[in-house]
Scaffold this active site. Structure first.
Site, short mmCIF file in Angstrom:
data_model
loop_
_atom_site.label_atom_id
_atom_site.label_comp_id
_atom_site.label_asym_id
_atom_site.label_seq_id
_atom_site.Cartn_x
_atom_site.Cartn_y
_atom_site.Cartn_z
N HIS A 83 -7.46 -11.15 2.55
CA HIS A 83 -7.92 -12.29 3.33
C HIS A 83 -9.05 -11.51 3.52
O HIS A 83 -10.98 -12.01 4.26
CB HIS A 83 -6.86 -12.32 4.37
CG HIS A 83 -7.50 -11.69 5.31
ND1 HIS A 83 -6.07 -10.85 6.29
CD2 HIS A 83 -8.15 -11.62 6.58
CE1 HIS A 83 -6.90 -10.52 7.06
NE2 HIS A 83 -8.01 -11.23 7.62
N ASP A 136 -1.39 -9.15 1.59
CA ASP A 136 -2.28 -9.26 1.74
C ASP A 136 -3.13 -7.66 1.18
O ASP A 136 -3.06 -7.46 2.69
CB ASP A 136 -2.70 -9.71 2.95
CG ASP A 136 -4.00 -10.14 3.54
OD1 ASP A 136 -4.88 -10.00 2.84
OD2 ASP A 136 -3.87 -10.20 4.54
N SER A 233 -9.01 -6.14 10.54
CA SER A 233 -8.34 -7.03 9.69
C SER A 233 -8.02 -5.68 8.61
O SER A 233 -9.62 -5.24 8.30
CB SER A 233 -8.52 -8.22 9.09
OG SER A 233 -8.66 -9.04 9.22
#
Length: 276
Positions: A83, A136, A233
């Site tokens: 992402h 992910d 992230s």
């Protein structure tokens, strides 16, 4: 929502391996900046496999353009969250970003130490679904090998590092307060690996998310207070010196009953090996 900071590009330029070996042997000083929520200052010399992904064109000069984290898992292989390379994070297709860099060995993003590498190749998991958030993972391949000391081993299926209750550390340069206050220097927070049942209860498939134990692992504290957040992230979750997860998503940051959810490294190790 995924814990999105902002993310990626490919470019071709190969710095000298000799320069890397010299620069990365110098310890980076810790600073007194504020950090990863509920955490404390870390030093890249203690976690040399922790890297920053950056694009100054998209995110400015102030913090070297950092928007996501990652981890070095092989001589030329860096893993991060898929992402991070999404249009939602970058504001454009990642292939249009022309100054993507992997920054290794830079503790304080306001400085110029360490080494910046444009990836020679990028692979983003085509099976990643933003809605269910499974898979992910993305792999950035460097054009030059880094020293072995700057890599971390991935925890495989059945590794005791995934056992509930294990002490874990998450690293990043992201939001330290949950209000957009980003760290300039690397931070780490100590959390615990949680049982899948805890995360399934927290994220049963409602609007807040759907926890899938096959592809995810979660970590936090029962009362909250320590967690990854926006800007972290793709960063590493480490147990017993092994990489068990990458910061992926969660509801809020450091909220009681809403633990952080990470990409389960054992579930994507074959993909990393195939594309690293």
């Amino acid at each position: 929502m995924p814990r999105s900071p902002r993310s990626l590009l490919i470019a071709l330029a190969v710095p000298l391996a000799a320069a890397l070996a010299i620069v990365l042997t110098a310890p980076a000083p810790a600073t007194a900046d504020r950090v990863v929520i509920g955490g404390h200052p870390a030093r890249t010399v203690e976690a040399p496999w922790t890297v920053a992904l950056a694009s100054r064109a998209l995110f400015g000069e102030k913090r070297s353009g950092q928007f996501c984290g990652g981890a070095v898992v092989g001589p030329t292989a860096v893993v991060t969250a898929a992402h991070c390379l999404s249009r939602g994070v970058l504001g454009k297709d990642w292939r249009e970003v022309r100054d993507l860099k992997v920054i290794i060995g830079r503790n304080d993003l306001r400085k110029k130490d360490g080494v910046e590498y444009p990836p020679a190749r990028v692979w983003v998991n085509p099976a990643y679904e933003g809605d269910n958030r499974a898979g992910d993972i993305a792999v950035l391949t460097l054009g030059v090998a880094v020293p072995a000391a700057y890599t971390i081993r991935m925890a495989g299926t059945g590794d005791q590092a995934y056992r509930p209750g294990e002490r874990a550390a998450v690293y990043g340069w992201g939001d330290t307060e949950g209000d957009g206050t980003y760290a300039s220097s690397l931070r780490t927070a100590t959390v615990r690996v949680l049982a899948d049942s805890v995360c399934e209860s927290a994220y049963p498939g409602n609007a807040e998310g759907d926890y899938d134990p096959r592809s995810m692992v979660c970590a936090g504290l029962p009362d909250g207070g320590r967690d990854a957040c926006q800007g972290d992230s793709g960063g590493p979750l480490v147990v017993r010196g092994r990489l068990v997860g990458l910061v992926s998503w969660g509801s809020g940051c450091a909220v009681a009953g809403r633990p952080g959810v990470y990409t389960r490294i054992s579930s994507v190790a074959d993909l990393v090996a195939a594309h690293g």
